[in-house]
Design an enzyme around this catalytic site. Structure first.
Site, PDB file in Angstrom:
ATOM      1  N   LYS A 196      -5.217   4.301  -3.633  1.00 39.10           N
ATOM      2  CA  LYS A 196      -4.614   3.648  -2.476  1.00 39.10           C
ATOM      3  C   LYS A 196      -5.525   3.739  -1.246  1.00 39.10           C
ATOM      4  CE  LYS A 196      -0.866   1.810  -3.987  1.00 39.10           C
ATOM      5  NZ  LYS A 196      -0.665   0.356  -3.907  1.00 39.10           N
ATOM      6  N   SER A 223       0.843  -1.185   0.000  1.00 41.00           N
ATOM      7  CA  SER A 223       0.000   0.000   0.000  1.00 41.00           C
ATOM      8  C   SER A 223       0.884   1.243   0.000  1.00 41.00           C
ATOM      9  CB  SER A 223      -0.934  -0.046   1.224  1.00 41.00           C
ATOM     10  OG  SER A 223      -1.861   1.007   1.182  1.00 41.00           O
ATOM     11  N   TYR A 232      -3.684   8.471  -7.778  1.00 39.77           N
ATOM     12  CA  TYR A 232      -2.916   7.444  -7.071  1.00 39.77           C
ATOM     13  C   TYR A 232      -3.246   7.430  -5.575  1.00 39.77           C
ATOM     14  CZ  TYR A 232       0.978   4.606  -5.403  1.00 39.77           C
ATOM     15  OH  TYR A 232       1.736   3.637  -4.791  1.00 39.77           O
TER      16      TYR A 232
END
Length: 331
Positions: A201, A164, A197
């Site tokens: 996540k 992650s 992004y």
């Protein structure tokens, strides 16, 4: 990541792993370059019997194999299998192969991901969502029963680790109140690619926390955790351009770890143990501030349930019964 942590990073390398992986079989996705490649080499160096490394295309497989073997100093351990996260058919074929061909599977490291400013659709969603969220969750759902079966057969402590990022804390997530979050984030008219992004996540963190909660009482138990690997010199941000690319290049040169160093955090994730179930590990630390604090508030729990409800519908449309199988229940 926090500024203090970032500035300390060049002077605080995680320890070189020394734990033995003798007799173990491990899958590492996205292993053709960067952290995945270095992590696979660590597992081989540490005595793993079999390491399945994945890359997106058959043309990259031979180079991936040679590179890992050279870095690890052992041959005959690595197999490179094709896996394209942007294709649900590829994900399902990979998992079916693992189920059929691996008599033992001790750990899975879901490392592959994408960070892009380019709007593209893969399957039915914007590609970042498909790769970082849906396919990552689908792989977890389909491989957890394989890990559980192996744990039962070999009485082993098995693990699924998802790579992650602490940057999920940066997500503004304006789509949080939309009736269809994935649909809204995939709409080319409302896309927010500048923060895609971190947002992907964040959704990934929600998904893996939910999986951990749903498998907490499954038998045999399989640890499900996440790793924030810090800032590393990888090709993840290769699509950036102009001033942003120049700034990233400078920051990486000054502060980022080499992939071999950052990959040590991936190895740690695999051996972090039951206490790490559902946890976002940071710099090989169980107790940390990597998780956005609001995620554990009532609002965070509400959004986690909402994101999971959408994601579960997607998973069941792709592979009916996979969620029940993931939880260790009859489909």
């Amino acid at each position: 990541m926090g500024m203090t942590r970032l500035l300390r990073q060049p002077f605080s390398h995680p320890a070189l792993p020394s734990v033995s992986f003798a007799s173990r079989t491990i899958i590492v996705t996205g292993a053709n370059v960067g952290l995945g490649h270095a992590a696979a080499a660590h597992f081989v160096r540490l005595g793993a019997t079999r390491v399945i490394a994945t890359c997106r295309s058959e043309s990259k497989c031979a180079a991936t194999l040679a590179g890992i073997e050279e870095a690890a100093g052992r041959k005959g351990v690595v197999q490179v299998w094709e896996l394209d996260y942007s294709s649900y058919a590829s994900v399902q074929a990979f998992c079916a192969r693992a189920d059929a061909e691996l008599d033992r599977l001790d750990a899975v490291v879901l490392n592959a991901g994408v960070a892009t400013r380019i709007y593209e659709v893969a399957e039915e969603d914007e590609s970042s969502l498909t790769v970082n969220v849906v396919s990552t969750t689908l792989l977890a759902a389909l491989l957890l029963p394989v890990l559980r079966r192996s744990a039962d057969r070999f009485s082993s402590e098995n693990n699924l680790t998802v790579i992650s990022s602490e940057v999920h804390q940066w997500a503004k997530f304006p789509e949080r109140d939309e009736a269809n979050i994935f649909g809204s984030m995939s709409d080319p008219k409302t896309k927010t690619m500048a923060e895609r992004y971190p947002a992907s996540k964040l959704l990934q963190v929600f998904a893996i926390r939910e999986i951990a909660a749903r498998t907490h009482d499954s038998t045999p138990f399989v640890t499900v955790n996440m790793v924030s690997p810090g800032l590393n010199k990888t090709s993840l941000t290769r699509s950036t351009k102009g001033l942003e690319a120049a700034v990233i290049k400078i920051v990486n040169a000054l502060l980022a770890w080499e992939p071999d160093v950052g990959a040590r955090t991936l190895v740690h994730g695999v051996v972090a143990g039951r206490a790490s179930h559902g946890v976002l590990l940071d710099h090989c630390e169980l107790e940390n501030d990597a998780l956005a604090p609001w995620i554990e508030t009532d609002e965070g729990r509400r959004l986690q349930r909402k994101v999971w409800a959408e994601l579960e519908r997607k998973l069941e449309a792709i592979r009916p019964g996979c969620v029940a199988a993931m939880e260790g229940k009859e489909a």
